[in-house]
Scaffold this motif. Structure first.
Motif, mmCIF file in Angstrom:
data_model
loop_
_atom_site.group_PDB
_atom_site.id
_atom_site.type_symbol
_atom_site.label_atom_id
_atom_site.label_comp_id
_atom_site.label_asym_id
_atom_site.label_seq_id
_atom_site.Cartn_x
_atom_site.Cartn_y
_atom_site.Cartn_z
ATOM 1 N N THR A 90 0.863 -1.165 0.000
ATOM 2 C CA THR A 90 0.000 0.000 0.000
ATOM 3 C C THR A 90 0.902 1.217 0.000
ATOM 4 O O THR A 90 1.835 1.293 0.808
ATOM 5 N N VAL A 91 0.647 2.141 -0.906
ATOM 6 C CA VAL A 91 1.462 3.347 -0.988
ATOM 7 C C VAL A 91 0.629 4.529 -0.528
ATOM 8 O O VAL A 91 -0.478 4.752 -1.017
ATOM 9 N N ASP A 92 1.160 5.265 0.445
ATOM 10 C CA ASP A 92 0.512 6.477 0.937
ATOM 11 C C ASP A 92 1.388 7.661 0.559
ATOM 12 O O ASP A 92 2.558 7.719 0.937
ATOM 13 N N SER A 93 0.815 8.598 -0.199
ATOM 14 C CA SER A 93 1.601 9.748 -0.639
ATOM 15 C C SER A 93 1.523 10.917 0.325
ATOM 16 O O SER A 93 2.250 11.879 0.183
ATOM 17 N N ASN A 94 0.665 10.832 1.333
ATOM 18 C CA ASN A 94 0.559 11.929 2.283
ATOM 19 C C ASN A 94 0.847 11.417 3.690
ATOM 20 O O ASN A 94 -0.049 11.196 4.480
ATOM 21 N N VAL A 95 2.107 11.211 3.961
ATOM 22 C CA VAL A 95 2.537 10.716 5.262
ATOM 23 C C VAL A 95 2.922 11.908 6.126
ATOM 24 O O VAL A 95 4.044 12.392 6.069
ATOM 25 N N GLY A 96 1.975 12.427 6.856
ATOM 26 C CA GLY A 96 2.245 13.537 7.758
ATOM 27 C C GLY A 96 2.624 14.826 7.064
ATOM 28 O O GLY A 96 3.257 15.684 7.652
ATOM 29 N N GLY A 97 2.270 14.999 5.779
ATOM 30 C CA GLY A 97 2.611 16.212 5.061
ATOM 31 C C GLY A 97 4.064 16.263 4.647
ATOM 32 O O GLY A 97 4.630 17.316 4.418
#
Length: 186
Positions: A90-97
């Motif tokens: 799973t790829v998250d592009s918004n990791v804590g900004g």
């Protein structure tokens, strides 16, 4: 940092002596439950991340558990690899900004710390959870970027950044300000 060709092994993590995971630039992984016996013990997956894992040859991967690993994505994000079977990501592009994640370490299954090229220090107490669990604090003394982080325990982490900057904390699971300083000149 140097760019990596697709398919090139770029990071490895061994959460135990009996499990090693190798991430490749094409988004595939190679795993082995008997890593010391050689190539025949490794299984290579299909691409789990079409953008590819990592963006640089010095990309670092960490595994908070024996079933999950984390690695920066080739774009500004973080890939969570579920080792399966079958493996998935799973790829998250918004990791804590964050901007590009440049370093990761998980001293336990309940704490992971990362750094980014914008001087941000990221932390989560739910490493295998969703991206919204990551928090980012920017260290004003490290605005020119951080390159790596090492956390030998949940009670101490140190980072290194551009222009010889070092940041350290005895409370890495909080948003507390880290102690930052410049290394002495030679």
């Amino acid at each position: 940092p140097v760019s990596t060709p697709l398919g090139y092994p770029l990071a490895t993590a061994c959460p135990t002596a009996g499990l090693c995971v190798i991430a490749r630039g094409d988004g595939s992984i190679a795993t082995s439950t008997d890593p010391a016996t050689g190539a025949a013990s490794y299984t290579v997956s299909a691409s789990l991340d079409p953008a590819g894992f990592g963006a640089f040859t010095d990309t670092r991967m960490t595994c908070p558990t024996t079933s999950t690993c984390l690695i920066p994505d080739a774009v500004d994000g973080l890939a969570t690899i579920n080792l399966g079977p079958p493996p998935g990501a799973t790829v998250d592009s918004n990791v804590g900004g964050t901007t590009a994640v440049t370093g990761l370490d998980c001293p336990s299954a309940s704490l992971c710390v990362g750094v980014d090229d914008g001087g941000g220090i990221l932390h989560t107490t739910t490493p295998t959870g969703p991206a919204r669990g990551w928090r980012r604090s920017v260290q004003s003394a490290a605005l020119d970027g951080l390159n790596d982080v090492s956390c030998p325990t949940t009670r101490f982490c140190a980072t290194v950044g551009n222009t010889d900057r070092v940041a350290a904390s005895s409370h890495p699971a909080t948003d507390a300000t880290w102690t930052t300083f410049k290394l002495p000149s030679i």
